[in-house]
Enzyme design. Structure first.
Site, PDB file in Angstrom:
ATOM      1  N   SER A   7       0.915  -1.189   0.062  1.00  0.00           N
ATOM      2  CA  SER A   7       0.089   0.076   0.076  1.00  0.00           C
ATOM      3  C   SER A   7       0.786   1.225   0.198  1.00  0.00           C
ATOM      4  CB  SER A   7      -0.810  -0.202   1.089  1.00  0.00           C
ATOM      5  OG  SER A   7      -1.445   1.109   1.147  1.00  0.00           O
ATOM      6  N   HIS A  32      -1.351  -1.198  -3.977  1.00  0.00           N
ATOM      7  CA  HIS A  32      -2.686  -0.865  -3.483  1.00  0.00           C
ATOM      8  C   HIS A  32      -2.707   0.856  -3.255  1.00  0.00           C
ATOM      9  CE1 HIS A  32      -6.204  -1.867  -0.970  1.00  0.00           C
ATOM     10  NE2 HIS A  32      -5.684  -0.899  -0.303  1.00  0.00           N
ATOM     11  N   ASP A  34      -4.871   3.549  -1.685  1.00  0.00           N
ATOM     12  CA  ASP A  34      -6.024   4.072  -0.634  1.00  0.00           C
ATOM     13  C   ASP A  34      -6.478   5.341  -0.714  1.00  0.00           C
ATOM     14  OD1 ASP A  34      -6.229   1.844   1.098  1.00  0.00           O
ATOM     15  OD2 ASP A  34      -4.210   2.323   1.421  1.00  0.00           O
ATOM     16  N   MET A  36      -9.144   8.082   0.202  1.00  0.00           N
ATOM     17  CA  MET A  36     -10.047   8.401   1.326  1.00  0.00           C
ATOM     18  C   MET A  36     -10.724   9.912   1.108  1.00  0.00           C
ATOM     19  SD  MET A  36      -7.836   7.062   4.271  1.00  0.00           S
ATOM     20  CE  MET A  36      -6.776   5.604   4.266  1.00  0.00           C
ATOM     21  N   HIS A  65      -8.791   1.075  -3.587  1.00  0.00           N
ATOM     22  CA  HIS A  65      -9.517   0.780  -2.484  1.00  0.00           C
ATOM     23  C   HIS A  65     -10.204   2.110  -2.024  1.00  0.00           C
ATOM     24  CE1 HIS A  65      -9.578  -0.176   2.350  1.00  0.00           C
ATOM     25  NE2 HIS A  65     -10.746  -0.168   1.520  1.00  0.00           N
ATOM     26  N   MET A  67     -12.549   4.271  -0.233  1.00  0.00           N
ATOM     27  CA  MET A  67     -13.014   4.769   1.410  1.00  0.00           C
ATOM     28  C   MET A  67     -13.715   6.041   1.095  1.00  0.00           C
ATOM     29  SD  MET A  67      -9.794   3.279   3.359  1.00  0.00           S
ATOM     30  CE  MET A  67      -8.732   3.302   2.064  1.00  0.00           C
ATOM     31  N   MET A 138     -11.616  -5.970   6.054  1.00  0.00           N
ATOM     32  CA  MET A 138     -10.599  -4.916   6.671  1.00  0.00           C
ATOM     33  C   MET A 138     -10.524  -5.774   8.020  1.00  0.00           C
ATOM     34  SD  MET A 138      -9.998  -2.306   4.905  1.00  0.00           S
ATOM     35  CE  MET A 138      -9.113  -1.412   6.105  1.00  0.00           C
ATOM     36  N   GLY A 143      -8.764   3.948   7.382  1.00  0.00           N
ATOM     37  CA  GLY A 143      -8.590   5.454   7.709  1.00  0.00           C
ATOM     38  C   GLY A 143      -7.048   5.653   7.757  1.00  0.00           C
ATOM     39  N   PHE A 144      -6.402   4.670   8.333  1.00  0.00           N
ATOM     40  CA  PHE A 144      -4.995   4.988   8.818  1.00  0.00           C
ATOM     41  C   PHE A 144      -4.073   3.736   8.685  1.00  0.00           C
ATOM     42  CE2 PHE A 144      -7.608   8.186  10.880  1.00  0.00           C
ATOM     43  CZ  PHE A 144      -7.062   9.280  10.579  1.00  0.00           C
ATOM     44  N   GLY A 145      -2.646   3.869   8.335  1.00  0.00           N
ATOM     45  CA  GLY A 145      -1.679   2.869   8.060  1.00  0.00           C
ATOM     46  C   GLY A 145      -1.168   2.615   9.815  1.00  0.00           C
ATOM     47  N   GLY A 146      -0.457   1.430   9.623  1.00  0.00           N
ATOM     48  CA  GLY A 146       0.337   1.397  10.874  1.00  0.00           C
ATOM     49  C   GLY A 146      -0.651   1.102  12.166  1.00  0.00           C
ATOM     50  N   ASP A 176      -6.653  -6.282   4.591  1.00  0.00           N
ATOM     51  CA  ASP A 176      -5.926  -5.070   4.522  1.00  0.00           C
ATOM     52  C   ASP A 176      -5.946  -4.554   5.977  1.00  0.00           C
ATOM     53  OD1 ASP A 176      -5.047  -2.636   3.873  1.00  0.00           O
ATOM     54  OD2 ASP A 176      -7.009  -1.932   2.636  1.00  0.00           O
ATOM     55  N   GLY A 177      -4.654  -4.220   6.531  1.00  0.00           N
ATOM     56  CA  GLY A 177      -4.410  -3.536   7.736  1.00  0.00           C
ATOM     57  C   GLY A 177      -3.806  -4.446   8.651  1.00  0.00           C
ATOM     58  N   GLY A 178      -2.450  -3.928   8.922  1.00  0.00           N
ATOM     59  CA  GLY A 178      -1.645  -4.876  10.000  1.00  0.00           C
ATOM     60  C   GLY A 178      -1.255  -6.065   9.958  1.00  0.00           C
ATOM     61  N   SER A 199       2.914  -0.476   6.167  1.00  0.00           N
ATOM     62  CA  SER A 199       4.008  -0.265   7.076  1.00  0.00           C
ATOM     63  C   SER A 199       4.952  -1.535   6.784  1.00  0.00           C
ATOM     64  CB  SER A 199       3.711  -0.009   8.319  1.00  0.00           C
ATOM     65  OG  SER A 199       2.475  -0.112   8.709  1.00  0.00           O
TER      66      SER A 199
END
Ligand code: DX5
Ligand code: ZN
Length: 224
Positions: A7, A32, A34, A36, A65, A67, A138, A143-146, A176-178, A199
């Site tokens: 991403s 990817h 994002d 928003m 993606h 959002m 998700m 909304g946010f990375g990391g 997607d995420g973490g 990340s």
């Protein structure tokens, strides 16, 4: 083999061309992107012209993606800008409008995908299973990375995979995420096909090695 979609949310926005070329050099499968809108999620990122510019500097598939609220207003423009995969959030409009957005995406030759937030029950995707090429589960609040991976989403992904195996076996599941070197093997065990990593990819000491690790198939009964 699992796919990795790094991403670019975690890249340097002043140098996206370098980031996208780096993804290709390190063996990444997709890019990817994002998008928003500051309404559907409390953050604002990039939009249609940026997708168009990215299209010019890579042959890798662009996994966009959205959002954004009421995505039907913009899916046509994102398809024309060069998305290969386009995800809309189930929570972003009425069921009828989400069906219409997915149909419009397919009519423009782009792979339609449906994204769901962590709080959305698996059952909600049932009306859409036969009209999408991918379901994006998700594993953080969008909304946010990391952010930290939400382990309780794995069972949801696996249930959806089970329904797809019957109704639409070619359809992919993306998380997607973490996603990192610890959570990625669990995702594969739960039937996930595509891992988004922001990340974990951009902070990896050896990005090519991380890509190979994500792509590596899991061996069932490895010890026997
Ligand atoms: C979050 C985005 C993600 C984000 C993931 O709303 O949809 O794609 O980039 O970032 P990491 O991998 O850092 O959790
Ligand atoms: Zn994303």
């Amino acid at each position: 083999m699992a796919k990795i979609a790094p991403s670019i949310l975690s890249a340097d926005f002043a140098n996206l061309e370098a980031a996208i070329k780096n993804i290709a050099e390190n063996g990444g499968d997709w890019v990817h992107v994002d998008v928003m809108d500051g309404t559907f999620v409390p953050n604002i990122t990039i939009g249609i012209p940026v997708v168009g510019s990215l299209r010019k500097v890579t042959e890798l598939p662009l996994d966009v993606h959205l959002m954004i609220d009421r995505p039907i207003r913009y899916v046509g423009q994102f398809c024309k800008a060069g998305a290969d995969w386009l995800s809309v959030h189930l929570e972003a409009d009425t069921e009828e409008n989400i069906h219409a957005a997915l149909r419009l995406i397919r009519s423009l030759g782009v792979h339609p995908a449906l994204a769901i937030k962590p709080g959305t029950p698996a059952e909600m995707v049932k009306p859409f299973l036969q009209e999408v090429d991918m379901i994006l589960v998700m594993t953080v609040e969008p909304g946010f990375g990391g952010q930290k991976f939400m382990y309780d989403q794995l069972a949801k992904a696996e249930r959806i995979r089970g329904w797809l195996d019957v109704l639409n076996p070619e359809c992919l599941i993306e998380v997607d995420g973490g996603v990192d070197k610890y959570t990625c093997p669990l995702c594969k065990e739960h039937g996930v096909d595509v891992m988004v990593a922001g990340s974990a990819y951009f902070k990896a000491e050896d990005r090519a090695e991380f890509v190979k690790f994500v792509q590596k198939p899991i061996l069932i009964n490895e010890d026997y």
